[in-house]
Design a protein around this motif. Structure first.
Motif, PDB file in Angstrom:
ATOM      1  N   PHE A   6      -3.364  -8.678  15.942  1.00 43.26           N
ATOM      2  CA  PHE A   6      -4.046  -7.994  14.865  1.00 43.26           C
ATOM      3  C   PHE A   6      -3.897  -7.471  14.055  1.00 43.26           C
ATOM      4  O   PHE A   6      -4.011  -7.600  12.582  1.00 43.26           O
ATOM      5  N   PHE A   7      -2.390  -6.656  13.907  1.00 45.27           N
ATOM      6  CA  PHE A   7      -1.835  -5.821  12.856  1.00 45.27           C
ATOM      7  C   PHE A   7      -1.288  -6.848  11.614  1.00 45.27           C
ATOM      8  O   PHE A   7      -1.562  -6.778  10.918  1.00 45.27           O
ATOM      9  N   ALA A   8      -1.210  -7.860  12.528  1.00 44.49           N
ATOM     10  CA  ALA A   8      -0.279  -8.524  11.279  1.00 44.49           C
ATOM     11  C   ALA A   8      -1.596  -9.136  10.666  1.00 44.49           C
ATOM     12  O   ALA A   8      -1.224  -9.562   9.339  1.00 44.49           O
ATOM     13  N   ARG A   9      -2.658  -9.942  11.702  1.00 50.01           N
ATOM     14  CA  ARG A   9      -3.629 -10.947  11.043  1.00 50.01           C
ATOM     15  C   ARG A   9      -4.184 -10.182   9.988  1.00 50.01           C
ATOM     16  O   ARG A   9      -5.117 -10.384   8.805  1.00 50.01           O
ATOM     17  N   SER A  78       8.034  -0.978   0.909  1.00 46.58           N
ATOM     18  CA  SER A  78       8.024   0.494   1.485  1.00 46.58           C
ATOM     19  C   SER A  78       7.936   1.061  -0.359  1.00 46.58           C
ATOM     20  O   SER A  78       7.883   2.158  -0.327  1.00 46.58           O
ATOM     21  N   ILE A  79       8.875   0.915  -1.072  1.00 45.59           N
ATOM     22  CA  ILE A  79       9.543   1.475  -2.278  1.00 45.59           C
ATOM     23  C   ILE A  79       8.221   1.322  -3.361  1.00 45.59           C
ATOM     24  O   ILE A  79       7.393   2.225  -3.615  1.00 45.59           O
ATOM     25  N   LEU A  80       7.062   0.400  -3.129  1.00 43.85           N
ATOM     26  CA  LEU A  80       6.319  -0.161  -3.894  1.00 43.85           C
ATOM     27  C   LEU A  80       4.767   0.940  -3.209  1.00 43.85           C
ATOM     28  O   LEU A  80       4.178   2.025  -4.268  1.00 43.85           O
ATOM     29  N   ALA A  81       4.943   1.997  -1.967  1.00 44.92           N
ATOM     30  CA  ALA A  81       4.102   2.381  -1.566  1.00 44.92           C
ATOM     31  C   ALA A  81       4.651   3.436  -2.244  1.00 44.92           C
ATOM     32  O   ALA A  81       3.358   4.287  -2.703  1.00 44.92           O
ATOM     33  N   LEU A  82       5.305   3.720  -2.333  1.00 47.73           N
ATOM     34  CA  LEU A  82       6.039   4.935  -2.413  1.00 47.73           C
ATOM     35  C   LEU A  82       5.260   5.552  -4.124  1.00 47.73           C
ATOM     36  O   LEU A  82       5.208   6.246  -4.442  1.00 47.73           O
ATOM     37  N   LEU A 103       3.521   2.676  10.354  1.00 49.83           N
ATOM     38  CA  LEU A 103       2.929   2.042  11.297  1.00 49.83           C
ATOM     39  C   LEU A 103       2.538   0.732  11.246  1.00 49.83           C
ATOM     40  O   LEU A 103       3.079  -0.822  11.835  1.00 49.83           O
ATOM     41  N   VAL A 104       1.522  -0.098  10.390  1.00 48.41           N
ATOM     42  CA  VAL A 104       1.599  -1.169  10.223  1.00 48.41           C
ATOM     43  C   VAL A 104       3.127  -2.270  10.685  1.00 48.41           C
ATOM     44  O   VAL A 104       3.050  -2.600  11.158  1.00 48.41           O
ATOM     45  N   TYR A 105       3.478  -2.398   9.718  1.00 51.88           N
ATOM     46  CA  TYR A 105       4.703  -2.589   8.580  1.00 51.88           C
ATOM     47  C   TYR A 105       5.644  -2.448  10.517  1.00 51.88           C
ATOM     48  O   TYR A 105       6.565  -3.422  10.231  1.00 51.88           O
ATOM     49  N   THR A 106       5.833  -1.804  10.483  1.00 51.29           N
ATOM     50  CA  THR A 106       6.745  -1.453  11.985  1.00 51.29           C
ATOM     51  C   THR A 106       5.882  -2.444  13.244  1.00 51.29           C
ATOM     52  O   THR A 106       7.129  -3.701  13.472  1.00 51.29           O
ATOM     53  N   MET A 109       6.726  -6.215  11.716  1.00 53.16           N
ATOM     54  CA  MET A 109       7.854  -6.512  12.033  1.00 53.16           C
ATOM     55  C   MET A 109       8.503  -6.977  12.977  1.00 53.16           C
ATOM     56  O   MET A 109       9.496  -7.987  13.361  1.00 53.16           O
ATOM     57  N   ARG A 110       7.777  -6.173  13.987  1.00 55.50           N
ATOM     58  CA  ARG A 110       8.369  -6.550  15.321  1.00 55.50           C
ATOM     59  C   ARG A 110       8.132  -7.334  15.742  1.00 55.50           C
ATOM     60  O   ARG A 110       8.718  -8.792  16.684  1.00 55.50           O
ATOM     61  N   ARG A 111       6.465  -8.698  15.173  1.00 54.96           N
ATOM     62  CA  ARG A 111       5.892  -9.535  15.871  1.00 54.96           C
ATOM     63  C   ARG A 111       6.512 -10.253  14.958  1.00 54.96           C
ATOM     64  O   ARG A 111       6.746 -12.069  15.694  1.00 54.96           O
TER      65      ARG A 111
END
Length: 184
Positions: A6-9, A78-82, A103-106, A109-111
């Motif tokens: 879900f989060f990946a898509r 992540s640097i862009l988000a910062l 949350l989402v990118y953790t 990355m696991r998926r």
């Protein structure tokens, strides 16, 4: 559909909704916008460098920035988000944005690890055992890269990395417009 799927898509669609919310709470001003833009440029440069090496689904990319972190695109993001958080000049916007990213990118990355392990098997396991998941190692890789590769502008374009730069530029323009509306 699992939460990982879900989060990946849906991460981009959810990100659009989040963008509206964090822009609403933002309190941009020239100095934070400029500092955030500079931080964001670092993130964009990392993403561009990584995209020039990445051959999605074709090979297990282990050269260039992929020799230091398995996820240089997400590290750059992540640097862009910062940078975006700094430019917004709002603690609430920053917390929402950075929590979303974490949350989402953790989960994403696991998926992707599961997919890469299924696609590349023991080669991915060896790679994962020698290269950190997210934060890049500062030392040189311990082993020579298994796949040859060098940066390619055509690969950068093929990966549509320019879209991240355009998105960040649009965000900065929106923040300038918001600032101007508040001072008018």
């Amino acid at each position: 559909m699992t939460p990982l799927d879900f989060f990946a898509r849906q991460r981009v669609r959810i990100g659009y909704i989040l963008a509206v919310v964090v822009l609403y709470f933002s309190r941009p001003a020239p100095r934070p916008i400029l500092i955030g833009a500079c931080v964001g440029l670092v993130g964009l440069a990392i993403r561009a460098y990584a995209a020039g090496y990445l051959h999605k689904q074709a090979v297990l990319t282990t050269t260039g920035p992929y020799a230091r972190t398995r996820n240089p695109l997400y590290f750059g993001s992540s640097i862009l988000a910062l940078g975006a958080a700094v430019a917004m000049n709002s603690w609430l916007s920053a917390v929402l944005l950075l929590l979303y990213f974490a949350l989402v990118y953790t989960l994403v990355m696991r998926r992707e690890e599961i997919e890469l392990r299924g696609h590349h098997g023991p080669a991915f396991d060896a790679y994962a055992n020698s290269v950190p998941l997210f934060f890049p190692r500062l030392t040189s890789p311990k082993q020579p890269a298994a796949t040859p590769g060098s940066f390619s502008w055509s690969q950068y374009r093929k990966n549509h990395e320019y879209q991240a730069a355009l998105g960040f530029l649009l965000l900065l323009i929106a923040l300038v417009v918001i600032w101007r509306l508040h001072v008018a």
